[in-house]
Design a protein around this motif. Structure first.
Motif, PDB file in Angstrom:
ATOM      1  N   GLU A  25      10.778   4.269 -10.153  1.00 35.39           N
ATOM      2  CA  GLU A  25       9.912   4.564 -11.281  1.00 35.39           C
ATOM      3  C   GLU A  25       8.557   5.023 -10.756  1.00 35.39           C
ATOM      4  O   GLU A  25       8.145   4.626  -9.666  1.00 35.39           O
ATOM      5  CB  GLU A  25       9.734   3.317 -12.152  1.00 35.39           C
ATOM      6  N   PRO A  26       7.848   5.862 -11.531  1.00 35.12           N
ATOM      7  CA  PRO A  26       6.529   6.328 -11.076  1.00 35.12           C
ATOM      8  C   PRO A  26       5.597   5.160 -10.795  1.00 35.12           C
ATOM      9  O   PRO A  26       5.505   4.221 -11.584  1.00 35.12           O
ATOM     10  CB  PRO A  26       6.029   7.166 -12.258  1.00 35.12           C
ATOM     11  N   ARG A  27       4.923   5.205  -9.646  1.00 37.21           N
ATOM     12  CA  ARG A  27       3.977   4.163  -9.278  1.00 37.21           C
ATOM     13  C   ARG A  27       2.626   4.457  -9.912  1.00 37.21           C
ATOM     14  O   ARG A  27       2.202   5.625  -9.988  1.00 37.21           O
ATOM     15  CB  ARG A  27       3.827   4.075  -7.755  1.00 37.21           C
ATOM     16  N   PRO A  28       1.914   3.440 -10.397  1.00 37.45           N
ATOM     17  CA  PRO A  28       0.633   3.672 -11.053  1.00 37.45           C
ATOM     18  C   PRO A  28      -0.468   4.044 -10.054  1.00 37.45           C
ATOM     19  O   PRO A  28      -0.385   3.706  -8.874  1.00 37.45           O
ATOM     20  CB  PRO A  28       0.334   2.324 -11.712  1.00 37.45           C
ATOM     21  N   GLN A  29      -1.471   4.740 -10.538  1.00 38.63           N
ATOM     22  CA  GLN A  29      -2.650   5.019  -9.728  1.00 38.63           C
ATOM     23  C   GLN A  29      -3.389   3.714  -9.483  1.00 38.63           C
ATOM     24  O   GLN A  29      -3.516   2.882 -10.379  1.00 38.63           O
ATOM     25  CB  GLN A  29      -3.578   5.998 -10.461  1.00 38.63           C
ATOM     26  N   ARG A  30      -3.844   3.509  -8.287  1.00 39.26           N
ATOM     27  CA  ARG A  30      -4.553   2.273  -7.960  1.00 39.26           C
ATOM     28  C   ARG A  30      -5.895   2.235  -8.671  1.00 39.26           C
ATOM     29  O   ARG A  30      -6.600   3.246  -8.724  1.00 39.26           O
ATOM     30  CB  ARG A  30      -4.750   2.159  -6.449  1.00 39.26           C
ATOM     31  N   GLY A  37     -13.686  -7.525  -8.637  1.00 41.86           N
ATOM     32  CA  GLY A  37     -14.845  -6.655  -8.789  1.00 41.86           C
ATOM     33  C   GLY A  37     -15.176  -5.852  -7.546  1.00 41.86           C
ATOM     34  O   GLY A  37     -16.026  -4.959  -7.580  1.00 41.86           O
ATOM     35  N   LYS A  38     -14.512  -6.155  -6.434  1.00 43.79           N
ATOM     36  CA  LYS A  38     -14.739  -5.413  -5.192  1.00 43.79           C
ATOM     37  C   LYS A  38     -14.067  -4.047  -5.265  1.00 43.79           C
ATOM     38  O   LYS A  38     -13.009  -3.904  -5.876  1.00 43.79           O
ATOM     39  CB  LYS A  38     -14.182  -6.211  -4.004  1.00 43.79           C
ATOM     40  N   PRO A  39     -14.657  -3.040  -4.624  1.00 42.12           N
ATOM     41  CA  PRO A  39     -14.051  -1.703  -4.641  1.00 42.12           C
ATOM     42  C   PRO A  39     -12.671  -1.714  -3.994  1.00 42.12           C
ATOM     43  O   PRO A  39     -12.437  -2.411  -3.012  1.00 42.12           O
ATOM     44  CB  PRO A  39     -15.040  -0.858  -3.826  1.00 42.12           C
ATOM     45  N   ASN A  40     -11.765  -0.946  -4.536  1.00 41.28           N
ATOM     46  CA  ASN A  40     -10.431  -0.798  -3.977  1.00 41.28           C
ATOM     47  C   ASN A  40     -10.466   0.335  -2.955  1.00 41.28           C
ATOM     48  O   ASN A  40     -10.698   1.491  -3.324  1.00 41.28           O
ATOM     49  CB  ASN A  40      -9.433  -0.479  -5.090  1.00 41.28           C
ATOM     50  N   PRO A  41     -10.258   0.052  -1.671  1.00 45.55           N
ATOM     51  CA  PRO A  41     -10.400   1.088  -0.635  1.00 45.55           C
ATOM     52  C   PRO A  41      -9.348   2.188  -0.687  1.00 45.55           C
ATOM     53  O   PRO A  41      -9.491   3.207  -0.024  1.00 45.55           O
ATOM     54  CB  PRO A  41     -10.279   0.291   0.667  1.00 45.55           C
ATOM     55  N   ALA A  42      -8.298   1.992  -1.487  1.00 46.20           N
ATOM     56  CA  ALA A  42      -7.241   3.000  -1.580  1.00 46.20           C
ATOM     57  C   ALA A  42      -7.171   3.627  -2.965  1.00 46.20           C
ATOM     58  O   ALA A  42      -6.202   4.313  -3.286  1.00 46.20           O
ATOM     59  CB  ALA A  42      -5.893   2.374  -1.218  1.00 46.20           C
ATOM     60  N   GLU A 306      -9.141  -5.894   4.543  1.00 48.83           N
ATOM     61  CA  GLU A 306      -8.948  -6.121   3.117  1.00 48.83           C
ATOM     62  C   GLU A 306      -7.908  -7.204   2.850  1.00 48.83           C
ATOM     63  O   GLU A 306      -7.011  -7.444   3.660  1.00 48.83           O
ATOM     64  CB  GLU A 306      -8.491  -4.821   2.444  1.00 48.83           C
ATOM     65  N   THR A 307      -8.045  -7.836   1.688  1.00 47.94           N
ATOM     66  CA  THR A 307      -7.016  -8.741   1.184  1.00 47.94           C
ATOM     67  C   THR A 307      -6.455  -8.145  -0.103  1.00 47.94           C
ATOM     68  O   THR A 307      -7.027  -7.216  -0.679  1.00 47.94           O
ATOM     69  CB  THR A 307      -7.579 -10.143   0.910  1.00 47.94           C
ATOM     70  N   PHE A 308      -5.340  -8.704  -0.561  1.00 47.87           N
ATOM     71  CA  PHE A 308      -4.627  -8.086  -1.678  1.00 47.87           C
ATOM     72  C   PHE A 308      -4.162  -9.160  -2.660  1.00 47.87           C
ATOM     73  O   PHE A 308      -3.852 -10.284  -2.273  1.00 47.87           O
ATOM     74  CB  PHE A 308      -3.419  -7.288  -1.159  1.00 47.87           C
ATOM     75  N   GLU A 309      -4.111  -8.811  -3.931  1.00 52.93           N
ATOM     76  CA  GLU A 309      -3.657  -9.734  -4.966  1.00 52.93           C
ATOM     77  C   GLU A 309      -2.138  -9.731  -5.048  1.00 52.93           C
ATOM     78  O   GLU A 309      -1.491  -8.743  -4.702  1.00 52.93           O
ATOM     79  CB  GLU A 309      -4.258  -9.314  -6.320  1.00 52.93           C
TER      80      GLU A 309
END
Length: 431
Positions: A25-30, A37-42, A306-309
């Motif tokens: 399935e299409p992956r969503p835009q990050r 609240g931190k910027p997403n580097p990707a 970076e860390t990830f949820e």
């Protein structure tokens, strides 16, 4: 080269074969920002760009793995031979460690230094990498991930489960990767602060000194057992007891070898070297523990990674897994000798991308990985050993304190947490 039959082994953490190159399935835009609240580097990368990164890394991996051969096999065999001769020579020198010359015990210093280096080589460039399956392609039954038992307190089988299967699958995912602070350190702003972390600068130093035993407890999942043993089934408790017995047996073997057998052998030399051989083994293990801990924290916790949820890895493709490895790791710049002594984990980004690639090939692909990341506007975290160590220790101290919040002070937050802990403890006494 003698080939042995392929062995059945636990699932490799290589390219994470459970992941598909593309999503059904299409992956969503990050999103532009994380939940914290931190910027997403990707955030600037489209799903198509991430899939292209995955394909480029797949091609690089295939290129290197297809080129493995005699030179690579000769490398690991040479390292193993050097390590074994160095250990034997150092232990022989320690038989005369009680002999003084002009007020100095030269054989103690020589033997201790050599043994420290031998233990580091065995753990880092040999044990860690062999158990990752980096040399299984040789089909040498003596240098195989299913057969190697390293000079460490943690049994190889338990380490491979916690490290290869869990850590390398869920790299830096909050709540899934237990390597993220090992459960005793807060190393990222997105980890919730608790009063316990106030003392983490102390835990951090103690952990470095006894690192092999900390890893053994971690691989055993001792903390998890103590936290939820009342909710565990009898089968789960029985499995824990079995694993605990295995760990204690390994610790006993290690302690007997270093602190009983080798010091006792020095008795036969009549040079008064028994006590000095014992202290040399203690020092060598401390040096190995501190060095190993230092390399690992520099690869996993330096500023800039970076860390990830948990939700961010749902339906994760291989390209997204690759992306997480690149953003969640950091490298160390240094000499070739330093890279070998680090087990080539100074190339932590490359190692996390390709855990089962022979370690001597990481330096070869590092420039291409850096180029790939820079072309895609991704930060390639690297620095000297001093810079990375300093950055980690600064984080350990800084993140031991609660985050700054508008309308209150850190001191007030600490006092509220302390009062709450005291009330909970008092309530517990009444019942």
């Amino acid at each position: 080269m003698t080939l042995a039959p392929e062995r059945t082994q636990t699932r490799s953490a290589s390219v994470n074969s459970r992941l598909r190159v593309t999503s059904a399935e299409p992956r969503p835009q990050r999103p532009e920002f994380k939940k914290s609240g931190k910027p997403n580097p990707a955030a600037h990368l489209s799903p198509e760009q991430i899939e292209e990164i995955g394909r480029e890394l797949d091609a690089l991996r295939a290129e290197v793995m297809d080129s493995r051969g005699a030179a690579d096999a000769a490398y690991i065999r040479k390292v193993i031979a050097v390590q074994r001769y160095l250990e034997m020579g150092s232990r022989a020198a320690l038989l005369f460690s009680g002999v003084k010359y002009r007020g100095v015990r030269p054989m103690w210093w020589l033997g201790t230094a050599g043994l420290s280096v031998a233990k580091i080589l065995e753990n880092m460039e040999i044990g860690h990498n062999v158990m990752h399956g980096q040399w299984d392609w040789m089909r040498d039954p003596k240098i195989h991930s299913t057969a190697w038992e390293w000079d460490n307190a943690s049994p190889a089988s338990q380490w491979k489960h916690s490290h290869n299967e869990i850590h390398h699958t869920f790299t830096n995912v909050l709540g899934r990767d237990n390597d993220l602070g090992y459960g005793i350190l807060r190393v990222d702003e997105d980890q919730k602060w608790a009063l316990f972390y106030l003392f983490q600068p102390i835990w951090h130093v103690v952990n470095a000194l006894i690192f092999e035993y900390s890893i053994a407890a971690y691989d055993l999942e001792l903390g998890g057992y103590l936290a939820k043993k009342n909710r565990m089934s009898e089968e789960e408790k029985a499995q824990f007891r079995k694993n605990a017995q295995e760990t204690l047996a390994k610790i006993k073997r290690q302690a007997t070898k270093d602190y009983v057998v080798h010091p006792a052998m020095a008795t036969a030399t009549f040079t008064g070297s028994t006590r000095h051989t014992l202290t040399a083994n203690i020092v060598a293990n401390l040096v190995r523990n501190v060095w190993t801990n230092t390399i690992i924290i520099c690869g996993h916790f330096p500023p800039g990674i970076e860390t990830f949820e948990k939700t961010s890895i749902e339906g994760e493709t291989r390209g997204e897994w690759y992306l997480r490895q690149m953003l969640g790791s950091g490298n160390i710049r240094g000499s070739k000798a330093m890279h070998v002594m680090s087990g080539n984990l100074s190339h932590q980004i490359e190692h996390h991308l390709f855990p089962d690639m022979p370690s001597n090939r990481y330096a070869e692909i590092a420039p291409r990985i850096r180029d790939l990341m820079e072309r895609n506007d991704l930060k390639y975290v690297t620095g000297t050993l001093a810079k990375q160590v300093g950055g980690v220790y600064w984080k350990v101290v800084e993140l031991s304190l609660p985050p700054k919040r508008e309308g209150t002070t850190r001191r007030a937050t600490i006092l509220r947490a302390a009062k709450k802990a005291l009330r909970t403890k008092s309530s517990g006494r009444r019942y």
